[in-house]
Design a protein around this motif. Structure first.
Motif: not given
Length: 100
Positions: A20, A24, A72
């Protein structure tokens, strides 16, 4: 058997959190390539539309890890991500051990 289940669940859950985080972080770096890719746009649209519920298959082998990265990329909130993914990963190991 319990220590093995705990270790597998914690390790796999940590891997999901790292995935994740990578998604991101990579959103900023790869936005132009995602926009150019048909499959990338489709994955992001689905994740943005369904949010954390699109992570329902995150427990599954092969498709689960890419889903956590896309979460993400789509900026699914960390709290919602953890609330959906971690119980599914723990349940997967309980199922494998025959406890569910």
């Amino acid at each position: 058997m319990v220590p093995a289940l705990v270790a597998a669940s914690l390790g796999n859950s940590l891997a999901c959190v790292v995935n994740w985080g990578l998604g991101w972080f990579l959103r900023e770096k790869t936005q132009s390539r995602i926009d150019a890719s048909r499959s990338g746009r489709a994955a992001l649209r689905a994740m943005e539309r369904w949010g954390p519920w699109s992570l329902g298959l995150s427990w599954a082998p092969v498709v689960g890890d890419p889903l956590t990265v896309v979460a993400g990329l789509a900026r699914v909130s960390f709290g919602a991500f953890v609330a959906v993914v971690i119980p599914l990963r723990i349940g997967r190991y309980l199922l494998i051990a025959g406890l569910l």
